[in-house]
Write a protein that holds these residues in place. Structure first.
Motif, PDB file in Angstrom:
ATOM      1  N   ILE A  98       0.844  -1.195   0.000  1.00 50.65           N
ATOM      2  CA  ILE A  98       0.000   0.000   0.000  1.00 50.65           C
ATOM      3  C   ILE A  98       0.879   1.245   0.000  1.00 50.65           C
ATOM      4  CG2 ILE A  98      -1.718   1.315   1.301  1.00 50.65           C
ATOM      5  CD1 ILE A  98      -2.866  -1.103  -0.167  1.00 50.65           C
ATOM      6  N   GLU A  99       2.029   1.195   0.641  1.00 56.20           N
ATOM      7  CA  GLU A  99       2.957   2.334   0.565  1.00 56.20           C
ATOM      8  C   GLU A  99       3.342   2.616  -0.884  1.00 56.20           C
ATOM      9  OE1 GLU A  99       7.347   3.846   2.107  1.00 56.20           O
ATOM     10  OE2 GLU A  99       6.629   1.853   2.669  1.00 56.20           O
TER      11      GLU A  99
ATOM     12  N   LYS B 195      -7.589  -3.065   8.476  1.00 48.11           N
ATOM     13  CA  LYS B 195      -6.999  -4.335   8.057  1.00 48.11           C
ATOM     14  C   LYS B 195      -8.105  -5.160   7.412  1.00 48.11           C
ATOM     15  CE  LYS B 195      -4.424  -8.442   9.482  1.00 48.11           C
ATOM     16  NZ  LYS B 195      -3.594  -8.341   8.247  1.00 48.11           N
ATOM     17  N   ILE B 196      -7.841  -5.648   6.201  1.00 51.98           N
ATOM     18  CA  ILE B 196      -8.855  -6.383   5.451  1.00 51.98           C
ATOM     19  C   ILE B 196      -8.413  -7.835   5.292  1.00 51.98           C
ATOM     20  CG2 ILE B 196     -10.113  -6.568   3.278  1.00 51.98           C
ATOM     21  CD1 ILE B 196      -9.690  -3.579   2.857  1.00 51.98           C
ATOM     22  N   GLY B 197      -9.142  -8.750   5.917  1.00 52.79           N
ATOM     23  CA  GLY B 197      -8.854 -10.169   5.747  1.00 52.79           C
ATOM     24  C   GLY B 197      -7.565 -10.605   6.423  1.00 52.79           C
TER      25      GLY B 197
ATOM     26  N   MET C 278      -9.625  -1.244  -1.471  1.00 53.30           N
ATOM     27  CA  MET C 278      -8.187  -1.051  -1.569  1.00 53.30           C
ATOM     28  C   MET C 278      -7.853   0.430  -1.687  1.00 53.30           C
ATOM     29  SD  MET C 278      -5.502  -2.589  -4.367  1.00 53.30           S
ATOM     30  CE  MET C 278      -6.276  -1.678  -5.726  1.00 53.30           C
ATOM     31  N   GLY C 279      -8.672   1.177  -2.435  1.00 57.41           N
ATOM     32  CA  GLY C 279      -8.484   2.624  -2.509  1.00 57.41           C
ATOM     33  C   GLY C 279      -8.612   3.287  -1.154  1.00 57.41           C
ATOM     34  N   GLY C 280      -9.449   2.727  -0.273  1.00 59.45           N
ATOM     35  CA  GLY C 280      -9.562   3.234   1.081  1.00 59.45           C
ATOM     36  C   GLY C 280      -8.324   2.965   1.908  1.00 59.45           C
TER      37      GLY C 280
ATOM     38  N   ASN D 192      -1.628  -6.892  -6.196  1.00 61.58           N
ATOM     39  CA  ASN D 192      -2.427  -6.015  -5.351  1.00 61.58           C
ATOM     40  C   ASN D 192      -3.065  -6.764  -4.189  1.00 61.58           C
ATOM     41  OD1 ASN D 192      -2.689  -3.063  -6.349  1.00 61.58           O
ATOM     42  ND2 ASN D 192      -2.739  -4.266  -8.236  1.00 61.58           N
ATOM     43  N   CYS D 193      -3.415  -8.034  -4.405  1.00 64.09           N
ATOM     44  CA  CYS D 193      -3.882  -8.852  -3.277  1.00 64.09           C
ATOM     45  C   CYS D 193      -2.824  -8.885  -2.182  1.00 64.09           C
ATOM     46  CB  CYS D 193      -4.194 -10.272  -3.742  1.00 64.09           C
ATOM     47  SG  CYS D 193      -5.720 -10.469  -4.685  1.00 64.09           S
ATOM     48  N   GLY D 194      -1.561  -8.990  -2.581  1.00 61.82           N
ATOM     49  CA  GLY D 194      -0.475  -8.976  -1.602  1.00 61.82           C
ATOM     50  C   GLY D 194      -0.421  -7.670  -0.832  1.00 61.82           C
ATOM     51  N   ALA D 195      -0.689  -6.555  -1.523  1.00 61.67           N
ATOM     52  CA  ALA D 195      -0.684  -5.260  -0.839  1.00 61.67           C
ATOM     53  C   ALA D 195      -1.806  -5.175   0.191  1.00 61.67           C
ATOM     54  CB  ALA D 195      -0.827  -4.134  -1.871  1.00 61.67           C
ATOM     55  N   VAL D 196      -2.993  -5.631  -0.179  1.00 64.66           N
ATOM     56  CA  VAL D 196      -4.120  -5.610   0.755  1.00 64.66           C
ATOM     57  C   VAL D 196      -3.852  -6.564   1.923  1.00 64.66           C
ATOM     58  CG1 VAL D 196      -6.584  -6.051   1.009  1.00 64.66           C
ATOM     59  CG2 VAL D 196      -5.727  -4.951  -1.076  1.00 64.66           C
TER      60      VAL D 196
END
Length: 263
Positions: free
Chosen positions: A70-71, A123-125, A96-98, A187-191
């Motif tokens: 996310i950074e 934190k999501i999931g 993810m935008g949030g 992007n899944c990794g970022a979330v």
């Protein structure tokens, strides 16, 4: 639409609304692109210079090796603002935008006027959720993306909405099927790795948190946690699932505009 060149590729963006108006940046959810905001743009562009972009790994933007963070995605936003010579902006991100919005609020608050985070959480999931999905997408490629698209309708929309608005639901979920598998997995990794629960108090920009009462991906409890941990934050909840901006439409747009124009 246009592109700015980052150090490792091009970021796709689109500007709408009058030049000279305050800038409002819109950040897409995982598996969509900048067109997820099409419903909002006419209303937003009446007041703001609306800057939409495809998050790295999505749409027509660069796809680089993952996992992302996310950074990294937040730094992409700052690079976009710098390239367009925008010193400060409002920011509205969903899911993810949030998360990207939370990172900006914590780490680059001086670039923000007001901040809206929608259908998201600090934190999501958990890795148990994300890792199998990443492995499946990297293994099965486009076939996996089609399967995720078919499963996403019931996660992204309430049954009532998807049954009465099948064309709109298909338009949005088709974005998922067309997303790069490599970009989606990255992007899944970022979330998966994002966790701002202990840093929310560092957000000083005026904040609005929006949730969907029927959102199984990021339930209202996650939005309320953000609101309760950021001083002065406002909260709104709509009868919607995960993509509240699409499902609710005009009331969502009006709440965001009212917040951004408040004195």
């Amino acid at each position: 639409m246009a592109q700015v060149q980052l150090a490792d590729g091009a970021l796709n963006y689109q500007l709408d609304g009058p030049e000279g108006a305050p800038v409002l940046v819109l950040s897409n959810s995982l598996g969509t692109d900048l067109h997820m905001w099409d419903t909002q743009v006419p209303a937003f562009a009446a007041h703001f210079r609306v800057l939409r972009y495809d998050t790295r790994g999505h749409g027509a933007s660069l796809v680089t090796e993952g996992p992302y963070s996310i950074e990294q995605l937040g730094q992409d936003v700052l690079a976009l603002l710098d390239a367009l010579k925008i010193e400060r902006a409002h920011f509205c991100g969903l899911s993810m935008g949030g998360l990207i919005g939370q990172w900006l609020g914590i780490n680059a608050g001086e670039r923000l006027n007001r901040l809206i985070v929608c259908n998201t959480a600090a934190k999501i999931g958990s890795p148990d959720t994300w890792n199998p999905r990443i492995e499946m997408v990297l293994r099965d490629g486009k076939a996996a993306m089609v399967g995720l698209r078919d499963a996403s309708i019931e996660r992204w929309f309430t049954p009532g909405y998807s049954s009465t608005n099948p064309g709109q639901a298909k338009r949005i979920t088709d974005m998922l099927a067309s997303t790069s598998p490599q970009g989606y997995a990255a992007n899944c990794g970022a979330v998966r790795d994002a966790d701002f629960r202990d840093q929310l108090g560092e957000i000083k920009a005026p904040l609005l948190v929006i949730s969907g009462s029927h959102d199984a991906v990021t339930p209202p409890a996650g939005g309320l946690f953000i609101q309760e941990n950021v001083a002065g934050a406002e909260y709104a909840e709509f009868h919607a699932a995960h993509l509240s901006n699409v499902e609710v439409g005009e009331p969502f747009s009006r709440r965001v505009i009212d917040f951004l124009l408040a004195r």
